[in-house]
Design a protein around this motif. Sequence first.
Motif, PDB file in Angstrom:
ATOM      1  N   SER A 243      25.566  89.409  46.361  1.00 49.41           N
ATOM      2  CA  SER A 243      24.675  89.604  47.494  1.00 49.41           C
ATOM      3  C   SER A 243      24.429  91.086  47.748  1.00 49.41           C
ATOM      4  N   MET A 244      23.209  91.381  48.090  1.00 53.46           N
ATOM      5  CA  MET A 244      22.822  92.744  48.439  1.00 53.46           C
ATOM      6  C   MET A 244      22.389  92.753  49.900  1.00 53.46           C
ATOM      7  N   ARG A 245      22.382  93.927  50.470  1.00 55.61           N
ATOM      8  CA  ARG A 245      21.863  94.076  51.824  1.00 55.61           C
ATOM      9  C   ARG A 245      20.431  94.591  51.732  1.00 55.61           C
ATOM     10  N   TRP A 246      19.568  93.921  52.416  1.00 53.92           N
ATOM     11  CA  TRP A 246      18.159  94.301  52.493  1.00 53.92           C
ATOM     12  C   TRP A 246      17.855  94.658  53.939  1.00 53.92           C
TER      13      TRP A 246
ATOM     14  N   TYR B 173      21.040  89.512  54.061  1.00 54.77           N
ATOM     15  CA  TYR B 173      21.893  89.444  52.870  1.00 54.77           C
ATOM     16  C   TYR B 173      21.268  88.455  51.898  1.00 54.77           C
TER      17      TYR B 173
ATOM     18  N   TYR C 199      20.438  90.354  44.644  1.00 54.04           N
ATOM     19  CA  TYR C 199      19.739  91.546  44.163  1.00 54.04           C
ATOM     20  C   TYR C 199      18.336  91.217  43.666  1.00 54.04           C
TER      21      TYR C 199
ATOM     22  N   GLN D 150      16.277  97.987  49.970  1.00 59.24           N
ATOM     23  CA  GLN D 150      17.693  97.677  49.764  1.00 59.24           C
ATOM     24  C   GLN D 150      18.523  98.886  50.162  1.00 59.24           C
TER      25      GLN D 150
END
Length: 60
Positions: free
Chosen positions: A2-5, A22, A25, A59
């Motif tokens: 998971s990435m934070r956007w 969240y 990617y 991101q």
Amino acid sequence: MSMRWMVALLALDGRQYVYRVYAPYDALLADVFWAAFHCHDEGPHPRASDAFDLAEIWQF
């Protein structure tokens, strides 16, 4: 993974509201946008624009 956007939405009151989402990617930007839009829509703030082109998405 998971990435934070971050998604900045313009609202009818002229303000810009920023939401953390969240998501993977390789998530589609439209999915990230709608996650933030629905979060905003459930809150107490004035309606946000649903125009994808007006949103800023990045991101971090």
